[in-house]
Structures are given as structure tokens and as C-alpha cells.
Design a protein around this motif. Sequence first.
Motif, PDB file in Angstrom:
ATOM      1  N   ASP A 198     -15.631  12.983   5.627  1.00 14.68           N
ATOM      2  CA  ASP A 198     -14.234  13.275   5.378  1.00 14.68           C
ATOM      3  C   ASP A 198     -13.980  14.357   4.541  1.00 14.68           C
ATOM      4  O   ASP A 198     -14.246  14.425   3.362  1.00 14.68           O
ATOM      5  CB  ASP A 198     -13.711  11.836   4.592  1.00 14.68           C
ATOM      6  CG  ASP A 198     -12.192  11.792   4.374  1.00 14.68           C
ATOM      7  OD1 ASP A 198     -11.761  12.883   4.381  1.00 14.68           O
ATOM      8  OD2 ASP A 198     -11.743  10.627   4.415  1.00 14.68           O
ATOM      9  N   GLU A 199     -13.707  15.343   5.248  1.00 13.14           N
ATOM     10  CA  GLU A 199     -13.490  16.551   4.428  1.00 13.14           C
ATOM     11  C   GLU A 199     -12.408  16.937   3.482  1.00 13.14           C
ATOM     12  O   GLU A 199     -12.535  17.370   2.334  1.00 13.14           O
ATOM     13  CB  GLU A 199     -13.091  17.912   5.381  1.00 13.14           C
ATOM     14  CG  GLU A 199     -14.383  18.105   6.143  1.00 13.14           C
ATOM     15  CD  GLU A 199     -15.557  18.925   5.357  1.00 13.14           C
ATOM     16  OE1 GLU A 199     -14.991  19.855   4.352  1.00 13.14           O
ATOM     17  OE2 GLU A 199     -16.534  18.513   5.525  1.00 13.14           O
ATOM     18  N   GLU A 200     -11.223  15.978   3.635  1.00 16.74           N
ATOM     19  CA  GLU A 200     -10.162  15.913   2.812  1.00 16.74           C
ATOM     20  C   GLU A 200     -10.758  15.303   1.222  1.00 16.74           C
ATOM     21  O   GLU A 200     -10.488  15.687   0.363  1.00 16.74           O
ATOM     22  CB  GLU A 200      -9.202  15.112   3.313  1.00 16.74           C
ATOM     23  CG  GLU A 200      -8.462  15.855   4.608  1.00 16.74           C
ATOM     24  CD  GLU A 200      -7.671  17.246   3.921  1.00 16.74           C
ATOM     25  OE1 GLU A 200      -7.270  17.445   2.744  1.00 16.74           O
ATOM     26  OE2 GLU A 200      -7.805  18.211   4.710  1.00 16.74           O
ATOM     27  N   ALA A 201     -11.571  14.142   1.442  1.00 14.41           N
ATOM     28  CA  ALA A 201     -11.961  13.453   0.341  1.00 14.41           C
ATOM     29  C   ALA A 201     -12.955  14.522  -0.483  1.00 14.41           C
ATOM     30  O   ALA A 201     -12.869  14.262  -1.492  1.00 14.41           O
ATOM     31  CB  ALA A 201     -12.841  12.150   0.996  1.00 14.41           C
ATOM     32  N   ASN A 207     -12.956  17.721  -0.556  1.00 14.44           N
ATOM     33  CA  ASN A 207     -12.126  18.604  -1.226  1.00 14.44           C
ATOM     34  C   ASN A 207     -11.528  18.161  -2.277  1.00 14.44           C
ATOM     35  O   ASN A 207     -11.575  18.944  -3.403  1.00 14.44           O
ATOM     36  CB  ASN A 207     -11.211  19.329  -0.351  1.00 14.44           C
ATOM     37  CG  ASN A 207     -11.721  20.030   0.906  1.00 14.44           C
ATOM     38  OD1 ASN A 207     -12.876  20.490   1.072  1.00 14.44           O
ATOM     39  ND2 ASN A 207     -11.159  20.094   2.053  1.00 14.44           N
ATOM     40  N   TYR A 208     -11.063  16.845  -2.477  1.00 18.95           N
ATOM     41  CA  TYR A 208     -10.435  16.237  -3.264  1.00 18.95           C
ATOM     42  C   TYR A 208     -11.420  16.289  -4.531  1.00 18.95           C
ATOM     43  O   TYR A 208     -11.185  16.554  -5.639  1.00 18.95           O
ATOM     44  CB  TYR A 208     -10.111  14.800  -2.981  1.00 18.95           C
ATOM     45  CG  TYR A 208      -9.537  13.991  -4.073  1.00 18.95           C
ATOM     46  CD1 TYR A 208      -8.165  13.952  -4.410  1.00 18.95           C
ATOM     47  CD2 TYR A 208     -10.320  13.123  -4.955  1.00 18.95           C
ATOM     48  CE1 TYR A 208      -7.595  13.161  -5.449  1.00 18.95           C
ATOM     49  CE2 TYR A 208      -9.938  12.192  -5.765  1.00 18.95           C
ATOM     50  CZ  TYR A 208      -8.475  12.683  -6.279  1.00 18.95           C
ATOM     51  OH  TYR A 208      -8.128  11.472  -7.211  1.00 18.95           O
ATOM     52  N   GLU A 239     -14.096  18.100  -4.913  1.00 19.20           N
ATOM     53  CA  GLU A 239     -14.699  19.625  -5.381  1.00 19.20           C
ATOM     54  C   GLU A 239     -13.640  19.941  -6.447  1.00 19.20           C
ATOM     55  O   GLU A 239     -13.851  20.963  -7.299  1.00 19.20           O
ATOM     56  CB  GLU A 239     -14.835  20.330  -4.093  1.00 19.20           C
ATOM     57  CG  GLU A 239     -16.246  19.828  -3.630  1.00 19.20           C
ATOM     58  CD  GLU A 239     -16.372  20.676  -2.212  1.00 19.20           C
ATOM     59  OE1 GLU A 239     -15.536  21.392  -1.545  1.00 19.20           O
ATOM     60  OE2 GLU A 239     -17.574  20.439  -1.463  1.00 19.20           O
ATOM     61  N   GLU A 240     -12.236  19.663  -5.732  1.00 15.39           N
ATOM     62  CA  GLU A 240     -11.217  20.398  -6.655  1.00 15.39           C
ATOM     63  C   GLU A 240     -11.144  19.813  -8.217  1.00 15.39           C
ATOM     64  O   GLU A 240     -10.485  20.629  -9.168  1.00 15.39           O
ATOM     65  CB  GLU A 240      -9.788  20.106  -6.247  1.00 15.39           C
ATOM     66  CG  GLU A 240      -9.686  20.820  -4.901  1.00 15.39           C
ATOM     67  CD  GLU A 240      -8.077  20.632  -3.832  1.00 15.39           C
ATOM     68  OE1 GLU A 240      -7.354  19.435  -4.303  1.00 15.39           O
ATOM     69  OE2 GLU A 240      -7.937  21.080  -3.028  1.00 15.39           O
ATOM     70  N   ASN A 291     -14.131   6.959   1.505  1.00 15.19           N
ATOM     71  CA  ASN A 291     -13.293   8.251   1.028  1.00 15.19           C
ATOM     72  C   ASN A 291     -13.333   8.473  -0.257  1.00 15.19           C
ATOM     73  O   ASN A 291     -14.263   7.864  -0.985  1.00 15.19           O
ATOM     74  CB  ASN A 291     -11.971   8.432   1.750  1.00 15.19           C
ATOM     75  CG  ASN A 291     -11.058   7.024   1.402  1.00 15.19           C
ATOM     76  OD1 ASN A 291     -11.206   6.436   0.404  1.00 15.19           O
ATOM     77  ND2 ASN A 291     -10.109   6.364   2.313  1.00 15.19           N
ATOM     78  N   HIS A 292     -12.413   9.086  -0.824  1.00 14.74           N
ATOM     79  CA  HIS A 292     -12.311   9.379  -2.226  1.00 14.74           C
ATOM     80  C   HIS A 292     -11.559   8.295  -3.001  1.00 14.74           C
ATOM     81  O   HIS A 292     -11.527   8.322  -4.192  1.00 14.74           O
ATOM     82  CB  HIS A 292     -11.415  10.757  -2.413  1.00 14.74           C
ATOM     83  CG  HIS A 292     -10.144  10.618  -1.915  1.00 14.74           C
ATOM     84  ND1 HIS A 292      -9.698  10.621  -0.795  1.00 14.74           N
ATOM     85  CD2 HIS A 292      -9.097  10.870  -2.798  1.00 14.74           C
ATOM     86  CE1 HIS A 292      -8.599  10.592  -0.559  1.00 14.74           C
ATOM     87  NE2 HIS A 292      -8.093  10.704  -1.677  1.00 14.74           N
TER      88      HIS A 292
END
Length: 152
Positions: A53-56, A58-59, A61-62, A109-110
Motif C-alpha cells: 500500500d504505497e499511500e500507507a 508514504n503516510y 514516511e511523511e 494499511n496505516h
Amino acid sequence: MNAKKAKESYDGKIENLMATIAEKDKEIETKNLERDSLIDRVLELTYFSLESDEEAINYFEEQGYDAEKLELTISDQIIAQNKAGADNPIVPYAGMEGNMAINKVRLLNHKWIIADFTDGVYWGQLFIIYDVRKDGVVDFEVAQSFLYPRSQ
């Protein structure tokens, strides 16, 4: 006469070799199809996972976290609550044939986790909502749980 027999012998060997090549080509094609099928299956099974899950990712990592390390840390925190002689406090059921312990954890996911638990006879699953606070503490909330009936 000798040349004719030699040619027939070579033709027979060539036919055998061509048949062997065709057979090996079919084996390779079958293995490639099996490999492609396995790859498709793995992709399907990992669709709902933090690692895909790239969005999770990235969440996290941000927020300054390494998602892979965080996933291991969160899984370890949940499983580490399994203690000898006591139920895992995340599991909302008391062990009937032993202590309830969490066996497997998957971060979807996140924000969401699924987990499987058992007391050795009874078992079930959890849907957990989690949050990683700014101070790095992880809060867990069991949103749903299910205990399978014992089969006779």
C-alpha cells in the motif's frame, strides 16, 4: 548403400531430438504459466497489506517512520502481550482451554490490522484500529472480533 543407412540413422536421431526439444518446450511453457499464476496469486494475496500500500507507506514516511520497521515493531508489540499464564489483553475473550494468545498479525494499511488468536482449542479473529502517535506510542482499539464456535 552405407550412406543411405547412415542418413536414415541420422534422420531418426534428429526426429528423436526434435521430439525431446518439443517436450522440453512444453515443460518450460507449463512452468512459466505456473510461475505467472503464482505471481498473480501472491499479488492478489498481498493486495491488502501495508507492504503493498504505497499511500500507507508514504503516510508513515511523511511522519519520519520506516514503514517496514514500524510494521515489525507493531506486530511485535501485539504478540509480545502474549504472556505465560495470562490472556493477551487485546483479545476480548477469556481463554476457556488455556490462555488466549495472538498468533498472526497483518497490517492492512496505516490504520487497520487483522489478527488471529487461539487458546489452543477455541480461536478467532480481530479487526484492530491502530494509531501511531507523534511520540511514537502505538494505540490499539479492537473494532470487531469473532470467536468461532467449537466444532464437535
